[in-house]
Design a protein around this motif. Structure first.
Motif, PDB file in Angstrom:
ATOM      1  N   GLN A 148      -3.656   0.902  -4.557  1.00 48.11           N
ATOM      2  CA  GLN A 148      -3.090  -0.523  -5.201  1.00 48.11           C
ATOM      3  C   GLN A 148      -4.333  -1.618  -5.822  1.00 48.11           C
ATOM      4  OE1 GLN A 148      -3.022  -0.178  -2.133  1.00 48.11           O
ATOM      5  NE2 GLN A 148      -2.112  -2.193  -1.004  1.00 48.11           N
TER       6      GLN A 148
ATOM      7  N   TRP B 160       0.370   9.826  -6.161  1.00 48.72           N
ATOM      8  CA  TRP B 160      -0.543   8.436  -6.023  1.00 48.72           C
ATOM      9  C   TRP B 160      -1.916   8.034  -5.048  1.00 48.72           C
ATOM     10  CZ3 TRP B 160       3.762  11.158  -4.706  1.00 48.72           C
ATOM     11  CH2 TRP B 160       4.808  10.782  -4.589  1.00 48.72           C
TER      12      TRP B 160
ATOM     13  N   ASN C 240      -4.696   1.825  -8.267  1.00 47.89           N
ATOM     14  CA  ASN C 240      -3.374   2.803  -8.930  1.00 47.89           C
ATOM     15  C   ASN C 240      -3.765   4.201  -9.559  1.00 47.89           C
ATOM     16  OD1 ASN C 240      -1.519   0.450  -7.882  1.00 47.89           O
ATOM     17  ND2 ASN C 240      -1.803  -0.108  -9.969  1.00 47.89           N
TER      18      ASN C 240
ATOM     19  N   ASN D 171       0.453  -1.368   0.082  1.00 49.93           N
ATOM     20  CA  ASN D 171       0.018  -0.040   0.100  1.00 49.93           C
ATOM     21  C   ASN D 171       1.205   1.148   0.188  1.00 49.93           C
ATOM     22  OD1 ASN D 171      -1.457   2.092   1.129  1.00 49.93           O
ATOM     23  ND2 ASN D 171      -3.348   0.739   1.344  1.00 49.93           N
ATOM     24  N   PRO D 172       1.106   2.200  -0.957  1.00 50.27           N
ATOM     25  CA  PRO D 172       1.754   3.289  -0.726  1.00 50.27           C
ATOM     26  C   PRO D 172       1.655   4.315   0.490  1.00 50.27           C
ATOM     27  CG  PRO D 172       0.467   2.763  -3.104  1.00 50.27           C
ATOM     28  CD  PRO D 172       0.026   2.086  -2.350  1.00 50.27           C
ATOM     29  N   LYS D 173       0.062   4.491   1.036  1.00 50.40           N
ATOM     30  CA  LYS D 173       0.307   5.215   1.971  1.00 50.40           C
ATOM     31  C   LYS D 173       0.711   4.875   2.940  1.00 50.40           C
ATOM     32  CE  LYS D 173      -3.714   6.988   3.237  1.00 50.40           C
ATOM     33  NZ  LYS D 173      -5.108   7.216   4.427  1.00 50.40           N
TER      34      LYS D 173
ATOM     35  N   ILE E 184       3.398   2.596   2.887  1.00 53.84           N
ATOM     36  CA  ILE E 184       5.169   3.199   3.114  1.00 53.84           C
ATOM     37  C   ILE E 184       4.962   4.386   3.457  1.00 53.84           C
ATOM     38  CG2 ILE E 184       6.974   3.189   1.265  1.00 53.84           C
ATOM     39  CD1 ILE E 184       5.856   0.329   0.864  1.00 53.84           C
TER      40      ILE E 184
ATOM     41  N   TRP F  66      11.026   4.484  -3.220  1.00 54.01           N
ATOM     42  CA  TRP F  66      10.436   2.657  -3.897  1.00 54.01           C
ATOM     43  C   TRP F  66       8.834   3.809  -4.561  1.00 54.01           C
ATOM     44  CZ3 TRP F  66       4.707   1.728  -3.473  1.00 54.01           C
ATOM     45  CH2 TRP F  66       4.837   0.511  -3.591  1.00 54.01           C
ATOM     46  N   LEU F  67       9.122   4.466  -4.026  1.00 51.82           N
ATOM     47  CA  LEU F  67       7.357   5.782  -4.029  1.00 51.82           C
ATOM     48  C   LEU F  67       7.819   6.419  -5.109  1.00 51.82           C
ATOM     49  CD1 LEU F  67       6.711   7.183  -0.020  1.00 51.82           C
ATOM     50  CD2 LEU F  67       5.098   5.416  -1.756  1.00 51.82           C
TER      51      LEU F  67
ATOM     52  N   ILE G  38       1.991  11.215   1.829  1.00 49.70           N
ATOM     53  CA  ILE G  38       2.914  10.679   1.286  1.00 49.70           C
ATOM     54  C   ILE G  38       4.239  11.628   1.071  1.00 49.70           C
ATOM     55  CG2 ILE G  38       4.560   9.665  -1.041  1.00 49.70           C
ATOM     56  CD1 ILE G  38       1.935   8.032  -1.181  1.00 49.70           C
TER      57      ILE G  38
ATOM     58  N   ARG H   5       7.553   4.706  -8.282  1.00 44.62           N
ATOM     59  CA  ARG H   5       5.887   4.942  -8.533  1.00 44.62           C
ATOM     60  C   ARG H   5       5.301   5.776  -8.684  1.00 44.62           C
ATOM     61  NH1 ARG H   5       8.763   1.015  -6.596  1.00 44.62           N
ATOM     62  NH2 ARG H   5       9.032  -1.433  -7.660  1.00 44.62           N
TER      63      ARG H   5
END
Length: 407
Positions: free
Chosen positions: A132, A129, A145, A82-84, A86, A115-116, A155, A119
């Motif tokens: 996912q 972002w 996404n 999960n980007p959040k 991260i 990584w963020l 982020i 992506r």
């Protein structure tokens, strides 16, 4: 403070520091893959059966979300990143690095930020972002996404924290690019000389005004605008905050949406806390005291109506259970931040943390559980919702209470 109090304080710091280190290690060991609250449509079966329209999609997501046990493995939902989450884990590592000066935390934070960056979505202006998984909310549908302002703001705070600590221009540049996305992508729901409100997702069709979205944007505008001495960003920050402040109720609360009837959610725990944090950070960043009264009154409503006397986080002001881990984490963060305005707030943060460790913490694995009801506890971990938020919360609490133990 007497000798015993000082001893107890140091012991608690060491315990909380160890819990935080275990959380971060567990996440890294799992390669930041886990289950998520709204990931039901990642199930191939549910996606094919219910993924075609609004009501079935809501049914698929809500069924897994509300189940007393974790049904995701049964329905083939994969563990995902999960980007959040991260962003939250990166922020927690940075906070730990700030106190311990251990390079392992700085390096892990920078790995997560890289990584963020790799992506980040650039199909809209700037960088952004999203989640996912495909996500059906009450007011909109977002494919997997598809970026949104909430994930992007959280982020952005991690990148700004990295710039503060490490001084790398790359991180400040990402904050600038995020602000471009927030400001230039669709949709502005309100745009006047004094108020500014953004939609949750960059979609011209979406006119659903979620209260904390503009608060989150305003905070990042203030952080970035103050650093760059950018008057336009600061003006937009003020307009965002004005929009939020002007929608505080006469009894000092905020609804989830405007107008309130657009959502069944009334005054819930964690969204209320997020709004308060954004107002506090806006005031501290810009040096203004304009919203102090509204903030302190809102904080009083938050404490008196969204927490039990023992520190348990209420679900909403008019509903006690389920006790949710995100509400607990948010309370720890909000009252830690509030201690800059009122020192007694730190005791409330500590009380919430104590309750959480007693009721929603798996001492054997070092992970936090999802929810506790009157009869049963949902003893499973949703990585971003549970561990990432608690890592962020404990790191904030430790940063507020004093130097993190180096051991």
């Amino acid at each position: 403070m007497n000798r015993k109090q000082l001893y107890d304080l140091n012991m608690n710091r060491r315990k909380n520091n160890q819990i935080l280190q275990t959380l971060l290690l567990n996440a890294k060991t799992d390669q930041y893959r886990g289950y998520n609250k709204h990931d039901g449509l990642l199930s191939p079966f549910l996606s094919r059966l219910l993924g075609g329209s609004r009501i079935p999609r809501l049914l698929a997501i809500q069924s897994l979300m509300r189940a007393p046990v974790n049904l995701r493995p049964l329905f083939g939902v994969p563990r995902s990143i999960n980007p959040k989450g991260i962003g939250l884990f990166s922020h927690a590592n940075l906070n730990l690095y700030a106190k311990s000066q251990k390079d392992e935390y700085r390096q892990e934070a920078e790995n997560l930020l890289s990584w963020l960056i790799e992506r980040g979505n650039t199909s809209f202006p700037g960088i952004s972002w999203g989640y996912q998984y495909p996500w059906q909310d009450v007011g909109f549908f977002a494919p997997a996404n598809f970026p949104n302002r909430v994930v992007t703001c959280w982020i952005g705070y991690a990148f700004f924290r990295a710039w503060e600590l490490l001084g790398k221009e790359e991180y400040l540049d990402i904050c600038k690019r995020i602000c471009v996305f927030l400001r230039q992508s669709p949709n502005r729901i309100a745009d006047t000389d004094t108020e500014l409100c953004f939609s949750y997702v960059p979609d011209k069709k979406v006119t659903w005004a979620v209260m904390d979205v503009s608060a989150l944007c305003g905070k990042l505008f203030a952080l970035t605008g103050t650093t760059l001495n950018d008057e336009d960003l600061l003006a937009d920050a003020a307009r965002c905050m004005n929009w939020v402040i002007n929608r505080q109720t006469p009894y000092h609360a905020w609804y989830y949406t405007d107008p309130p009837g657009d959502s069944h959610i009334t005054h819930d725990n964690y969204h209320s806390g997020i709004i308060l944090d954004c107002i506090a950070d806006y005031m501290m960043t810009t040096g203004t005291d304009n919203f102090r009264e509204q903030y302190l009154n809102g904080l009083e409503f938050y404490e008196n109506n969204l927490f039990c006397e023992n520190g348990a986080p209420k679900w909403m002001n008019n509903r006690v259970t389920p006790y949710d881990i995100h509400g607990a984490a948010q309370g720890i963060i909000t009252f830690s931040i509030a201690s800059r305005f009122n020192s007694s707030s730190l005791k409330k943060a500590e009380q919430i943390l104590t309750w959480t460790l007693k009721n929603l913490y798996n001492h054997k694995t070092g992970n936090f559980w999802y929810q506790k009801n009157k009869i049963y506890t949902k003893k499973f971990t949703l990585l971003r919702w549970c561990n990432a938020w608690m890592a962020r919360a404990i790191s904030e609490f430790l940063a507020t209470t004093g130097k993190t133990d180096n051991g």
